[in-house]
Each structure stands twice: as structure tokens, then as C-alpha cells.
Design an enzyme around this catalytic site. Structure first.
Site, PDB file in Angstrom:
ATOM      1  N   LEU A   1       0.836  -1.191   0.000  1.00  0.00           N
ATOM      2  CA  LEU A   1       0.000   0.000   0.000  1.00  0.00           C
ATOM      3  C   LEU A   1       0.876   1.248   0.000  1.00  0.00           C
ATOM      4  CD1 LEU A   1      -1.208  -2.026   2.655  1.00  0.00           C
ATOM      5  CD2 LEU A   1      -3.164  -0.887   1.652  1.00  0.00           C
ATOM      6  N   CYS A   2       0.436   2.243  -0.751  1.00  0.00           N
ATOM      7  CA  CYS A   2       1.043   3.571  -0.724  1.00  0.00           C
ATOM      8  C   CYS A   2      -0.073   4.554  -1.035  1.00  0.00           C
ATOM      9  CB  CYS A   2       2.232   3.681  -1.684  1.00  0.00           C
ATOM     10  SG  CYS A   2       1.843   3.561  -3.434  1.00  0.00           S
ATOM     11  N   GLY A   3       0.234   5.802  -1.284  1.00  0.00           N
ATOM     12  CA  GLY A   3      -0.807   6.801  -1.513  1.00  0.00           C
ATOM     13  C   GLY A   3      -1.767   6.423  -2.626  1.00  0.00           C
TER      14      GLY A   3
ATOM     15  N   ALA B   1      -3.928   4.052  -0.581  1.00  0.00           N
ATOM     16  CA  ALA B   1      -4.537   4.487   0.681  1.00  0.00           C
ATOM     17  C   ALA B   1      -5.301   5.795   0.526  1.00  0.00           C
ATOM     18  CB  ALA B   1      -3.463   4.634   1.761  1.00  0.00           C
TER      19      ALA B   1
END
Length: 156
Positions: A70-72, A114
């Protein structure tokens, strides 16, 4: 096809950048509730590629059945993870894509944004992806075999 997940194993490698630390904890709890053993590869490194490489290498080495990153937006993690030989990361923003990432594409790493995906939708995506299984012998098999063969020949 050489990579078919062992249904007896239930292990997941997970990691994120600092932007996704909160949702990672929610997803970890969900996976534990679903009966999976989860290894957290961290969330403190702002250079998300290092986390993606660590998770990808562990999944490619068959230390874990699947990986979640997960990242932005999920984009950077997907790009970085797909640089690891043997990794087929899929960025998913809905449950249908998550299911098809396994059933049609035999992915072994899921990436989620996210900032772009709400928590409840992310949980639904994870559930759909984790519950899906690759079925050898379908019309998808020659398509997947083609890109897996290319990756092997070019070491990507």
C-alpha cells in the site's frame, strides 16, 4: 504454469510507505481474522520501492504465498514490485478487478492506494483477492504463460 499457490499455506507479506500505515494496520487485522499468518515488512521507509522489493523478493522466494503493498495511490508500489523477477503485482481499486487479478492473471501481489481507496472498499478488495484462486486449464492460462515466459527469458 509453474506458480500455483499451495492451498495449505496461508501466509501474507505486507508492507507500505508512511502514507498508508494506518490502513495497513486495518488490513493486517482483517487478514488475521481471516486466518492468515501475516509478516509486516514495515511502513517507515519513505522510499516505498525498498519495501516493495523486500515483499516482492519474499513472495518470489515462496516464503509467503502472497503479498500486499500500500502507498498513496498504489501505483508506485505496483511499479516497484513488478521489477522483482517472479512478481506479478496488480493495482486494484474494486473487487471485480481484485478477483480477476488472480483468476485471469495469476497475480501474487496486490497493491492498493490508501488515498484513493476507502477503508471499507480496501477491505472488500483484500477479501476478494485473498479468496480468489488461479485455475489452470482456463482460457487465461496461455495468456499468463506468455508473459511469464517473457519475464523468465528477459529476467524481469
Amino acid at each position: 504454469m509453474t506458480r500455483v499457490p499451495d492451498k495449505k499455506k496461508h501466509t501474507v507479506a505486507i508492507g507500505c510507505d508512511p502514507n498508508a500505515a494506518a490502513i495497513k494496520e486495518i488490513i493486517k487485522a482483517q487478514l488475521n481474522e481471516m486466518g492468515y499468518t501475516v509478516k509486516d515488512f514495515g511502513s517507515d521507509d519513505p522510499i516505498y520501492a525498498r519495501v516493495a522489493f523486500a515483499v516482492g523478493e519474499a513472495v518470489a522466494a515462496h516464503e509467503y504465498d502472497r503479498g500486499i503493498l500500500l502507498c498513496g495511490t498504489g501505483i508506485g508500489m505496483s511499479i516497484a514490485a513488478n521489477k522483482v523477477p517472479g512478481i506479478y503485482a496488480a493495482l486494484c481499486a474494486d473487487t471485480y478487478s481484485a478477483e480477476r487479478a488472480i483468476k485471469s492473471n495469476n497475480s501474487n501481489v496486490l497493491t492498493i492506494g490508501a488515498f484513493t481507496t476507502g477503508t471499507e472498499v480496501a477491505k472488500q478488495i483484500v477479501k476478494a483477492w485473498m479468496e480468489a484462486t488461479w485455475q489452470p486449464g482456463t482460457t487465461s492460462e496461455p495468456k499468463v504463460a506468455c508473459y511469464m515466459d517473457y519475464a523468465r527469458r528477459h529476467q524481469v
